[in-house]
Every structure is written in C-alpha cells, then in structure tokens.
Design an enzyme around this catalytic site. Structure first.
Site, PDB file in Angstrom:
ATOM      1  CG  ASP A  77      21.412  19.621  39.317  1.00  0.00           C
ATOM      2  OD1 ASP A  77      20.236  19.944  39.547  1.00  0.00           O
ATOM      3  OD2 ASP A  77      22.163  20.264  38.578  1.00  0.00           O
ATOM      4  CG  ASN A  83       8.758  23.876  32.198  1.00  0.00           C
ATOM      5  OD1 ASN A  83       8.266  22.858  31.711  1.00  0.00           O
ATOM      6  ND2 ASN A  83       9.911  24.374  31.786  1.00  0.00           N
ATOM      7  CG  HIS A 136      18.963  19.089  35.495  1.00  0.00           C
ATOM      8  ND1 HIS A 136      19.610  20.209  35.954  1.00  0.00           N
ATOM      9  CD2 HIS A 136      19.812  18.502  34.620  1.00  0.00           C
ATOM     10  CE1 HIS A 136      20.804  20.295  35.386  1.00  0.00           C
ATOM     11  NE2 HIS A 136      20.954  19.265  34.570  1.00  0.00           N
ATOM     12  CB  ILE A 182      16.757  25.510  47.365  1.00  0.00           C
ATOM     13  CG1 ILE A 182      16.008  25.656  46.033  1.00  0.00           C
ATOM     14  CG2 ILE A 182      15.778  25.402  48.516  1.00  0.00           C
ATOM     15  CD1 ILE A 182      15.047  26.808  45.975  1.00  0.00           C
TER      16      ILE A 182
HETATM   17  C1  GRF Z   1      13.725  24.810  31.311  1.00  0.00           C
HETATM   18  O1  GRF Z   1      14.393  24.224  30.233  1.00  0.00           O
HETATM   19  C2  GRF Z   1      14.117  24.112  32.573  1.00  0.00           C
HETATM   20  O2  GRF Z   1      14.310  22.769  32.440  1.00  0.00           O
HETATM   21  C3  GRF Z   1      15.418  24.790  32.865  1.00  0.00           C
HETATM   22  O3  GRF Z   1      15.197  26.144  32.520  1.00  0.00           O
HETATM   23  C4  GRF Z   1      14.188  26.208  31.545  1.00  0.00           C
HETATM   24  C5  GRF Z   1      13.113  27.093  32.063  1.00  0.00           C
HETATM   25  O4  GRF Z   1      12.165  27.372  31.127  1.00  0.00           O
HETATM   26  N1  GRF Z   1      15.870  24.534  34.189  1.00  0.00           N
HETATM   27  P1  GRF Z   1      10.840  28.166  31.532  1.00  0.00           P
HETATM   28  O5  GRF Z   1      11.232  29.352  32.366  1.00  0.00           O
HETATM   29  O6  GRF Z   1       9.949  27.214  32.257  1.00  0.00           O
HETATM   30  O7  GRF Z   1      10.249  28.600  30.225  1.00  0.00           O
END
Ligand code: GRF
Length: 196
Positions: A147, A16, A106, A90
C-alpha cells in the site's frame, strides 16, 4: 498499435472487475485478457465468464510461489495488471517484473488506513471507529511495500453524522465505479505514449 493487454486479479464479488471489463470492451487500445482469482468460488470468476473473458483460479500457494502466476501472465502477453479487490500479497518477483505496470485500488485515502489487515470492510470499520469526516479511494502503483506505491489518483467522499460502515461502503463503491476505469485508461495510455 497493438492493444495493451490487461489482466485483472480479484478475490471477491468483482464489481470493479466487471466494470473494467465493460469499459474496455471494444476499446481501440486496451483489452482485458483474463481475470485471475485466488478463490475458486469467487463470484468474479463466474461474472467474467458470463462476459466472455477468460478466467483462472490459482490457489494461494501457487500465487505465493510467483512462477505459475508469472508464467500465466507471460503466456498471455500481459502488459498491465490491475488489482481490483485482490486480497492477497503479490509476490515480489511479479512486482519487479511488472514495475510501474501494476495498479491497485485501495478503498481509503492512503497513506492512512493502509498496510497489514487493511482490506475490505476492515478499512471502513477502522475509518468509522476513528470518527473521520471523510474517506475515499486511492489508485496507486504497486511496489514492494504494501500500500505504499506511487499514488496515481485519489477521490474523496464525505462521511456524514450517522453514516456507518454500510453507508461508507456504498459511497466508496460509487467512487470506484465512477473513477477506476477512466484512471486505468488514462494511466496506460499516458505511459505508452511516453515510451514512443
Ligand atoms: C472494493 O471496495 C475494493 O476497493 C476493495 O475490495 C472491494 C472489492 O469489491 N479492495 P469488488 O470485488 O470489486 O466488488
């Protein structure tokens, strides 16, 4: 207008984070200024470096203390923080400072499957164990309650018979890759316009 400066916090692979970095490269109003991880060997740090983005590692004790992280953000004039696979609480001081300026991703449809212990593949395991027929992602502001911050957007996927944790994870990753950058972009631009 000065560009909005974004910091990404991540703990793992960073798919991400990388997607966000690509999306905002050459963007006229938003830039990613650094990636911070609480894991020294997190793959995300190397991936960000390869894309010429500054990286910082802060061990958990330093994160918990709030000041080093807050100082780092102030020093880099960070306007927005995106938690993209960041698996640590955090500190409340940072949340207060970045109220309505910190966004979390999330991997489930909050308020379900959120809270303590609900991160990474634990979430998908719980969803599959409960025989849910859908899941999805939630993009939300971070507040003092884990959350439970204001929801910005949710996107859903169907869970078909025979889908296990791996299949669900793939569907969730697809949603994350498709929607996180655009929701972050729209949220930042909308909030900044509101202030004018
Ligand atoms: C993602 O599925 C995110 O939603 C979750 O952890 C995962 C992280 O994936 N909280 P990446 O490190 O971005 O590949």
């Amino acid at each position: 207008m000065q560009k909005q400066r974004v910091a990404i916090f991540a703990s793992g692979t960073g798919s991400n984070a990388v997607n966000l970095i690509h999306y905002f490269k050459n963007h006229s109003e938003i830039e990613v200024v650094f990636v911070m991880s609480n894991k020294e060997d997190a793959k995300v740090l190397q991936s960000a470096k390869n894309l010429d983005v500054a990286t910082f590692f802060l061990p958990n004790q330093q994160v918990a203390n709030a000041e080093p992280l807050l100082d780092l953000c102030k020093e880099h004039q960070v306007d927005w923080i995106i938690l993209a696979g960041y698996l640590r609480l955090i500190p409340s001081k940072l949340i207060t400072f970045y109220q309505d300026k910190m966004i979390n991703l999330h991997p489930a449809l909050l308020p379900n499957y959120g809270g303590k212990g609900m991160y990474g593949s634990n979430v998908h395991k719980a969803v599959i164990a409960n025989n849910e027929n859908e899941s999805g992602i939630t993009i939300h502001f971070v507040n003092q309650e884990f959350d439970k911050g204001r929801i910005i957007a949710q996107f859903r996927c169907e869970i078909k018979e025979g889908d296990g944790v791996i299949e669900l994870e793939q569907k969730i990753r697809y949603l994350e890759q498709s929607y996180l950058p655009i929701v972050v972009e729209k949220t930042i631009l909308r909030e900044e316009k509101r202030k004018l």
